[in-house]
Every structure is written in structure tokens, then in C-alpha cells.
Design a protein around this motif. Structure first.
Motif, PDB file in Angstrom:
ATOM      1  N   ALA A   1       0.848  -1.315   0.051  1.00  0.00           N
ATOM      2  CA  ALA A   1      -0.014  -0.013   0.107  1.00  0.00           C
ATOM      3  C   ALA A   1       0.771   1.255  -0.070  1.00  0.00           C
ATOM      4  CB  ALA A   1      -0.873   0.106   1.387  1.00  0.00           C
ATOM      5  N   VAL A   2       0.486   2.292  -0.817  1.00  0.00           N
ATOM      6  CA  VAL A   2       1.016   3.728  -0.651  1.00  0.00           C
ATOM      7  C   VAL A   2       0.081   4.353  -0.190  1.00  0.00           C
ATOM      8  CG1 VAL A   2       1.984   5.543  -2.090  1.00  0.00           C
ATOM      9  CG2 VAL A   2       2.521   3.333  -2.888  1.00  0.00           C
ATOM     10  N   ILE A   3       0.240   4.890   1.066  1.00  0.00           N
ATOM     11  CA  ILE A   3      -0.797   5.761   1.794  1.00  0.00           C
ATOM     12  C   ILE A   3      -0.118   7.159   1.796  1.00  0.00           C
ATOM     13  CG2 ILE A   3      -1.702   6.093   4.224  1.00  0.00           C
ATOM     14  CD1 ILE A   3      -0.229   2.901   3.912  1.00  0.00           C
ATOM     15  N   GLN A   4      -1.236   7.899   1.345  1.00  0.00           N
ATOM     16  CA  GLN A   4      -0.849   9.497   1.180  1.00  0.00           C
ATOM     17  C   GLN A   4      -2.140  10.474   1.949  1.00  0.00           C
ATOM     18  OE1 GLN A   4       0.470  10.589  -2.826  1.00  0.00           O
ATOM     19  NE2 GLN A   4      -0.488   8.739  -3.306  1.00  0.00           N
ATOM     20  N   ARG A   5      -1.529  10.962   2.890  1.00  0.00           N
ATOM     21  CA  ARG A   5      -2.218  11.800   3.827  1.00  0.00           C
ATOM     22  C   ARG A   5      -2.560  12.957   2.916  1.00  0.00           C
ATOM     23  NH1 ARG A   5       0.045  14.959   8.788  1.00  0.00           N
ATOM     24  NH2 ARG A   5       0.926  16.456   7.223  1.00  0.00           N
ATOM     25  N   VAL A   6      -4.100  13.198   2.923  1.00  0.00           N
ATOM     26  CA  VAL A   6      -4.625  14.132   1.724  1.00  0.00           C
ATOM     27  C   VAL A   6      -5.594  15.176   2.500  1.00  0.00           C
ATOM     28  CG1 VAL A   6      -4.383  12.628  -0.027  1.00  0.00           C
ATOM     29  CG2 VAL A   6      -6.405  12.699   1.154  1.00  0.00           C
TER      30      VAL A   6
ATOM     31  N   SER B   1      -1.327  15.413  12.434  1.00  0.00           N
ATOM     32  CA  SER B   1      -0.888  16.239  13.402  1.00  0.00           C
ATOM     33  C   SER B   1      -1.779  16.684  14.403  1.00  0.00           C
ATOM     34  CB  SER B   1      -0.606  17.838  12.830  1.00  0.00           C
ATOM     35  OG  SER B   1       0.467  17.675  11.918  1.00  0.00           O
ATOM     36  N   ASP B   2      -1.291  16.451  15.710  1.00  0.00           N
ATOM     37  CA  ASP B   2      -2.039  17.081  16.824  1.00  0.00           C
ATOM     38  C   ASP B   2      -1.861  18.337  17.039  1.00  0.00           C
ATOM     39  OD1 ASP B   2       0.672  17.642  18.168  1.00  0.00           O
ATOM     40  OD2 ASP B   2       0.578  15.705  19.343  1.00  0.00           O
ATOM     41  N   ASP B   3      -2.482  19.036  18.214  1.00  0.00           N
ATOM     42  CA  ASP B   3      -2.300  20.373  18.436  1.00  0.00           C
ATOM     43  C   ASP B   3      -1.186  21.177  18.421  1.00  0.00           C
ATOM     44  OD1 ASP B   3      -5.319  20.175  18.692  1.00  0.00           O
ATOM     45  OD2 ASP B   3      -5.292  20.236  20.762  1.00  0.00           O
ATOM     46  N   ASN B   4      -0.106  20.345  18.614  1.00  0.00           N
ATOM     47  CA  ASN B   4       1.336  20.734  18.838  1.00  0.00           C
ATOM     48  C   ASN B   4       2.175  20.725  17.487  1.00  0.00           C
ATOM     49  OD1 ASN B   4       1.105  21.617  21.700  1.00  0.00           O
ATOM     50  ND2 ASN B   4       1.674  19.486  22.062  1.00  0.00           N
ATOM     51  N   GLY B   5       1.306  20.271  16.328  1.00  0.00           N
ATOM     52  CA  GLY B   5       2.036  20.243  15.088  1.00  0.00           C
ATOM     53  C   GLY B   5       2.733  18.759  15.121  1.00  0.00           C
ATOM     54  N   VAL B   6       2.706  17.776  16.030  1.00  0.00           N
ATOM     55  CA  VAL B   6       3.340  16.589  16.027  1.00  0.00           C
ATOM     56  C   VAL B   6       2.510  15.626  15.264  1.00  0.00           C
ATOM     57  CG1 VAL B   6       4.496  14.921  17.259  1.00  0.00           C
ATOM     58  CG2 VAL B   6       4.831  17.276  17.964  1.00  0.00           C
ATOM     59  N   MET B   7       3.050  14.609  14.511  1.00  0.00           N
ATOM     60  CA  MET B   7       2.478  13.630  13.726  1.00  0.00           C
ATOM     61  C   MET B   7       2.044  12.586  15.014  1.00  0.00           C
ATOM     62  SD  MET B   7       3.192  13.210   9.735  1.00  0.00           S
ATOM     63  CE  MET B   7       5.102  12.915   9.888  1.00  0.00           C
ATOM     64  N   ASN B   8       0.757  12.656  15.633  1.00  0.00           N
ATOM     65  CA  ASN B   8       0.422  11.895  16.532  1.00  0.00           C
ATOM     66  C   ASN B   8      -0.653  11.287  16.627  1.00  0.00           C
ATOM     67  OD1 ASN B   8       1.538  10.730  18.897  1.00  0.00           O
ATOM     68  ND2 ASN B   8       0.873  12.295  20.321  1.00  0.00           N
ATOM     69  N   LYS B   9      -1.441  11.627  15.517  1.00  0.00           N
ATOM     70  CA  LYS B   9      -2.997  10.987  15.608  1.00  0.00           C
ATOM     71  C   LYS B   9      -3.328  10.261  14.528  1.00  0.00           C
ATOM     72  CE  LYS B   9      -5.117  14.836  18.213  1.00  0.00           C
ATOM     73  NZ  LYS B   9      -6.238  15.637  18.150  1.00  0.00           N
ATOM     74  N   SER B  10      -4.128   9.366  14.444  1.00  0.00           N
ATOM     75  CA  SER B  10      -4.524   8.304  13.565  1.00  0.00           C
ATOM     76  C   SER B  10      -5.698   9.038  12.659  1.00  0.00           C
ATOM     77  CB  SER B  10      -4.814   6.862  14.130  1.00  0.00           C
ATOM     78  OG  SER B  10      -6.187   7.088  14.759  1.00  0.00           O
ATOM     79  N   ILE B  11      -6.076   8.171  11.469  1.00  0.00           N
ATOM     80  CA  ILE B  11      -7.260   8.565  10.651  1.00  0.00           C
ATOM     81  C   ILE B  11      -8.534   8.405  11.457  1.00  0.00           C
ATOM     82  CG2 ILE B  11      -7.415   6.384   9.827  1.00  0.00           C
ATOM     83  CD1 ILE B  11      -8.428   7.860   7.396  1.00  0.00           C
ATOM     84  N   ILE B  12      -8.428   7.556  12.564  1.00  0.00           N
ATOM     85  CA  ILE B  12      -9.640   7.555  13.498  1.00  0.00           C
ATOM     86  C   ILE B  12      -9.667   8.587  14.429  1.00  0.00           C
ATOM     87  CG2 ILE B  12     -10.531   5.787  15.423  1.00  0.00           C
ATOM     88  CD1 ILE B  12      -9.175   3.666  14.072  1.00  0.00           C
ATOM     89  N   ASP B  13      -8.559   9.050  15.156  1.00  0.00           N
ATOM     90  CA  ASP B  13      -8.453  10.145  15.908  1.00  0.00           C
ATOM     91  C   ASP B  13      -9.202  11.632  15.218  1.00  0.00           C
ATOM     92  OD1 ASP B  13      -7.148   8.640  17.953  1.00  0.00           O
ATOM     93  OD2 ASP B  13      -5.280   9.083  17.377  1.00  0.00           O
ATOM     94  N   VAL B  14      -8.613  11.689  13.908  1.00  0.00           N
ATOM     95  CA  VAL B  14      -9.104  12.797  13.309  1.00  0.00           C
ATOM     96  C   VAL B  14     -10.499  12.859  12.750  1.00  0.00           C
ATOM     97  CG1 VAL B  14      -6.799  13.781  13.109  1.00  0.00           C
ATOM     98  CG2 VAL B  14      -7.751  12.485  11.086  1.00  0.00           C
ATOM     99  N   ASN B  15     -10.985  11.549  12.668  1.00  0.00           N
ATOM    100  CA  ASN B  15     -12.401  11.216  11.942  1.00  0.00           C
ATOM    101  C   ASN B  15     -12.073  11.498  10.640  1.00  0.00           C
ATOM    102  OD1 ASN B  15     -15.036  10.349  11.883  1.00  0.00           O
ATOM    103  ND2 ASN B  15     -15.784  12.331  11.875  1.00  0.00           N
ATOM    104  N   GLY B  16     -10.954  11.077   9.918  1.00  0.00           N
ATOM    105  CA  GLY B  16     -10.871  11.283   8.440  1.00  0.00           C
ATOM    106  C   GLY B  16     -11.474  10.193   7.539  1.00  0.00           C
TER     107      GLY B  16
ATOM    108  N   ASP C   1      -1.095  16.303   1.848  1.00  0.00           N
ATOM    109  CA  ASP C   1      -0.848  17.168   2.820  1.00  0.00           C
ATOM    110  C   ASP C   1       0.584  16.735   3.560  1.00  0.00           C
ATOM    111  OD1 ASP C   1      -1.348  18.879   5.122  1.00  0.00           O
ATOM    112  OD2 ASP C   1      -2.565  17.525   5.996  1.00  0.00           O
ATOM    113  N   GLY C   2       1.292  17.576   3.476  1.00  0.00           N
ATOM    114  CA  GLY C   2       2.629  17.736   4.148  1.00  0.00           C
ATOM    115  C   GLY C   2       3.857  17.992   3.222  1.00  0.00           C
ATOM    116  N   PRO C   3       4.001  17.164   2.045  1.00  0.00           N
ATOM    117  CA  PRO C   3       3.499  16.016   1.884  1.00  0.00           C
ATOM    118  C   PRO C   3       4.049  14.712   2.823  1.00  0.00           C
ATOM    119  CG  PRO C   3       5.362  16.265   0.412  1.00  0.00           C
ATOM    120  CD  PRO C   3       5.351  17.479   1.467  1.00  0.00           C
TER     121      PRO C   3
END
Length: 150
Positions: A3-8, A56-71, A137-139
Motif C-alpha cells: 500500500a502507498v498511503i498518502q495523507r490528503v 498532526s496533533d495540536d502541537n503540530g506533531v504527527m501523533n494522531k490516526s485517521i480514526i482520531d481525526v475522523n478522517g 498534505d505535508g507531503p
């Protein structure tokens, strides 16, 4: 399974001028399948993607999943992920699973991801000539191969 996973920020799939999938904020997942792939590969990969902390979390750190952000997610079949380019300049796709094996695995993967995300997952159309648009996003682009779990 690869899988190639791209945050968009947004992504869409168009077939013959008709948009068949469209999301904002989530993941575009390009999925390649080989004959050896199994239900275990499907479950492992779906769980890995659902819990991958690349938002990203509130501090701009990649710390959340797609589930956490309801993506949201779009899954697109892509046999070219298993291209072999060792000989000559024309890629060989002999490693990619044929449709009779790949389609059921692809459909099962989508259903498993829907279960893991607790929401509908949009898709392209297996074997169709698709036009895929995205704003990466990021990319952020991650490649995962179930044959390299360790």
C-alpha cells in the motif's frame, strides 16, 4: 500486499468524466495485491493503516490516526505497485495478482478497513482507467508491504 498511503487534504477518483469517489481530510490508499496475499495480510494492513499516527496533533506533531481525526479514506487498486523493472525499460507486471484472485482480496480489504475505521470507505473501480486527483498534505506518503512486517 503493498500500500502507498498518502495523507490528503482532498482526493477524488474520476472514471469516464464521472466522479466516483471524493473525500476531504483523510487518506488515499493505493493497493497492490499478489497471489500470496491472505486474510492475515488484509487484517494486518488494515489495522496498521487505521492506527498509523500520521496526522498532526495540536502541537503540530504527527501523533494522531485517521480514526482520531475522523478522517475519510479512498482505496484504489493499483497493480503497477508490483512492477518489475530489472530488465529493459518496459515494466513487467507478472507479480501482480490476476483479477480472479485480486478482486475478492481487494473487496475484503475495503470491508475490513470499513470495520476498522467504523465508517464507509470510498473506492475507485477495479480495473478501470481512473483519474486520481489529490492534494497531498505535508507531503506525507508512507509505503507499507505486508511481506516486510518486521
Amino acid at each position: 500486499m503493498k500500500a502507498v498511503i498518502q495523507r490528503v487534504l482532498k482526493s477524488s477518483v474520476t472514471i469516464e468524466g464521472e466522479t466516483v469517489a471524493s473525500i476531504d481530510n483523510g487518506l488515499l490508499i493505493l493497493l497492490g495485491i499478489v497471489d500470496e496475499d491472505s486474510q492475515a495480510d488484509i487484517k494486518w494492513l488494515s489495522n496498521k493503516i487505521a492506527n498509523l499516527r500520521i496526522f498532526s496533533d495540536d502541537n503540530g506533531v504527527m501523533n494522531k490516526s485517521i480514526i482520531d481525526v475522523n478522517g475519510n479514506a479512498i482505496v484504489v487498486s493499483q497493480f503497477t505497485l508490483y512492477a518489475t523493472t530489472k530488465k529493459g525499460n518496459r515494466p513487467s507486471y507478472i507479480k501482480a495478482a490476476k483479477p480472479d484472485i485480486a478482486i475478492p482480496l481487494y473487496e475484503t480489504f475495503v470491508k475490513q478497513l470499513e470495520t476498522d475505521l467504523s465508517k464507509k470507505v470510498q473506492t475507485g473501480q477495479f480495473g478501470a482507467d481512473m483519474k486520481v486527483e489529490l492534494i497531498n498534505d505535508g507531503p506525507v506518503t508512507i509505503i507499507i508491504d505486508t511481506k516486510n512486517k518486521e
